[in-house]
Design an enzyme around this catalytic site. Structure first.
Site, short mmCIF file in Angstrom:
data_model
loop_
_atom_site.label_atom_id
_atom_site.label_comp_id
_atom_site.label_asym_id
_atom_site.label_seq_id
_atom_site.Cartn_x
_atom_site.Cartn_y
_atom_site.Cartn_z
N ASP A 336 0.82 -1.22 0.00
CA ASP A 336 0.00 0.00 0.00
C ASP A 336 0.85 1.26 0.00
O ASP A 336 0.33 2.35 0.29
CB ASP A 336 -0.92 0.02 1.22
CG ASP A 336 -1.80 -1.22 1.28
OD1 ASP A 336 -2.40 -1.55 0.25
OD2 ASP A 336 -1.88 -1.84 2.35
N SER A 361 2.42 6.84 0.98
CA SER A 361 1.52 5.99 1.75
C SER A 361 0.12 6.20 1.19
O SER A 361 -0.49 7.25 1.40
CB SER A 361 1.58 6.33 3.24
OG SER A 361 0.69 5.54 3.98
N ARG A 362 -0.38 5.20 0.48
CA ARG A 362 -1.61 5.39 -0.29
C ARG A 362 -2.86 5.45 0.58
O ARG A 362 -3.85 6.09 0.21
CB ARG A 362 -1.75 4.28 -1.34
CG ARG A 362 -0.59 4.26 -2.33
CD ARG A 362 -0.80 3.21 -3.41
NE ARG A 362 0.36 3.15 -4.30
CZ ARG A 362 1.38 2.31 -4.14
NH1 ARG A 362 1.36 1.45 -3.13
NH2 ARG A 362 2.39 2.31 -4.96
N ILE A 363 -2.85 4.76 1.70
CA ILE A 363 -4.06 4.70 2.53
C ILE A 363 -3.82 5.16 3.96
O ILE A 363 -4.76 5.28 4.74
CB ILE A 363 -4.65 3.28 2.55
CG1 ILE A 363 -3.66 2.29 3.15
CG2 ILE A 363 -5.06 2.85 1.16
CD1 ILE A 363 -4.21 0.88 3.29
#
Length: 491
Positions: A336, A361-363
């Site tokens: 992620d 950090s995508r989420i």
């Protein structure tokens, strides 16, 4: 305990019925390099466990028309061609439970710390399907690492898979250790998996965890470089199963795989020895699915499943900063987000040498506290603008007053972001220094004064007892009072 064993024996004797039983028995055809070829087991299937007459144990790893290829998990000196082999009744698994906390074990669950065997009441298979989509929840709680850069600009949420990537010697393992140490009062159980490392590195890691009190809530799974390649292959799955057990009980866990580059090389070694067709960089074609099966088990469960989580921090090595190599790109596509460590930043003295531009950090932003998210957004924008403007200064270009001010602020911020290893910081201090910077309270400070000022601010925050949910005005008042005290002390 004796009465219970006697009762089990009596129940078994009552249910026993004499009858004809047929069991397959094979023979070892050849053995070497951690691989055993076995004949005479027509019903053997992938991942079945084989027991050898000499006490050795192996796992089925390849099937041909006539022979079974197995990776050795336990090998005695008596293992030779002709040794009898039988199928084991169970799939490969290990005992799991709270008794593993504070222990150092091998991938089969045997102790390596000179202690007694862990007395665990539960048992879990090493290979398990990942949780179904209907069992998962959105990442909504933060996992604080204690790092200024990570907790503010590259946040990690509980249940996230965040890759640590960079060349050897840039501090990937140090970041992972900092994160584990910072979970001391966070009610997070940790599993640290050491794959193919030298014994000196293993001992150093264990001693650091013990010295900082992190071993009390952690389990260390060790497969040294000198162990059988089959054990090195199983090590991350053992760590995952241990953490998954706690996650299924509604607890929060963190598992570190240090590192998956060595794991991939081990899998390539085993595959080539078993004569599987090689692919890109001689890796087998299913190397992607192996790591995907492992990392997909890290998630955040919904309330119906207990609300537990497993956060994964896989570590991968690059060569000369080549982030587009085969294994790194595989893991980037599975995880992620990634934390990229740059050699130029490391040699220039900026440590941890995290490249903000290549890290993402995508989420994790969903899990950030609103106060942290607001302050970090303003601060990150200033820092990225500073990095762009600093490029112009290398050519001797004349800058406007506004640009010069932005560069001065950026240099102060760069000093703030520097941090010693094994020194995780509280999230309350993170909020305090961001407010101090965003409100311009450090605009007249020289970069060389920053570290001393930050030390004073940290002490003031710890003594204040302020929490993240307190109004921003209280934080600003604390910062102004601290700055006035610091200025008076300098005079």
């Amino acid at each position: 305990m004796n009465n219970e064993l006697l009762q089990r024996r009596e129940d078994w004797l009552r249910s026993y019925r004499p009858q004809l039983r047929i069991r397959e028995q094979g023979r070892v055809v050849s053995v070497g390099d951690g691989i055993a070829w076995v004949g005479g087991l027509p019903t053997a299937a992938m991942d079945d466990v084989l027991d050898f007459a000499d006490g050795s144990r192996a796992q089925v790893f390849d099937l041909t028309g006539e022979l079974v290829g197995a990776i050795l998990l336990r090998e005695t000196r008596d293992l030779t061609a002709g040794t009898a082999v039988r199928l084991y009744e169970k799939k490969l698994g290990i005992p799991v439970g709270d008794d593993l906390l504070g222990r150092v074990i091998d991938p089969l669950g045997d102790p390596l710390d000179d202690g007694a065997a862990p007395e665990c009441s539960d048992w879990r298979r090493l290979e398990m399907p990942s949780p179904a989509i209907t069992q998962r929840d959105f990442v909504h709680r933060p996992l604080y690492t204690g790092s200024k850069v990570l907790d503010t600009m590259i946040p990690i949420g509980r249940g996230q898979r965040q890759l640590l990537i960079g060349d050897e010697g840039l501090g990937r393992s140090s970041l992972a250790l900092d994160t584990v140490i910072n979970q001391r009062d966070q009610q997070v159980y940790c599993v640290y998996v050491l794959i193919g490392q030298k014994r000196s590195a293993v001992v150093t890691t264990i001693e650091l965890l013990r010295d900082y009190g992190a071993l009390d809530f952690s389990t260390v799974v060790v497969a040294e470089a000198s162990t059988l390649p089959g054990l090195r292959h199983l090590a991350p799955f053992t760590g995952c199963s241990i953490a998954e057990y706690w996650m299924r009980r509604g607890l929060h866990t963190l598992v570190v795989y240090d590192d998956l580059s060595t794991h991939a090389k081990t899998y390539r070694e085993l595959s080539l020895l078993l004569r599987r067709p090689p692919g890109r960089e001689a890796y087998p074609g299913d190397i992607f699915s192996v790591h995907a099966r492992l990392l997909e088990r890290a998630t955040c469960l919904n309330a119906e499943q207990g609300g537990g989580s497993m956060t994964a921090l896989p570590v991968v090595e690059t060569k000369q900063g080549e982030i587009a190599a085969y294994i790194p790109t595989n893991l980037i596509s599975i995880t992620d987000g990634q934390i990229y460590l740059d050699r130029e930043l490391f040699t220039s003295g900026f440590r941890p040498a995290i490249d903000i531009g290549k890290s993402v950090s995508r989420i994790g932003g969903r899990a950030q506290h609103p106060a942290i998210k607001w302050e970090a957004g303003r601060m990150k924008l200033d820092y990225l603008q500073f990095l762009e403007l600093e490029m112009f200064t290398r050519f001797g270009a004349r800058l406007e007053a506004g640009m010069e001010k932005a560069i001065r602020r950026g240099r102060v911020l760069r000093e703030i972001l520097k941090q010693e290893r094994l020194a995780p910081l509280s999230i309350e201090f993170q909020l305090a220094w961001m407010i101090v910077f965003n409100d311009g309270l450090l605009d007249g400070v020289e970069p060389q004064q920053v570290q001393d000022l930050m030390a004073g601010l940290q002490g003031r925050v710890e003594a204040s007892g302020l929490q993240l949910d307190d109004p921003r005005e209280r934080w600003v008042a604390l910062a102004q009072d601290w700055l006035s005290s610091a200025a008076g002390a300098q005079k």
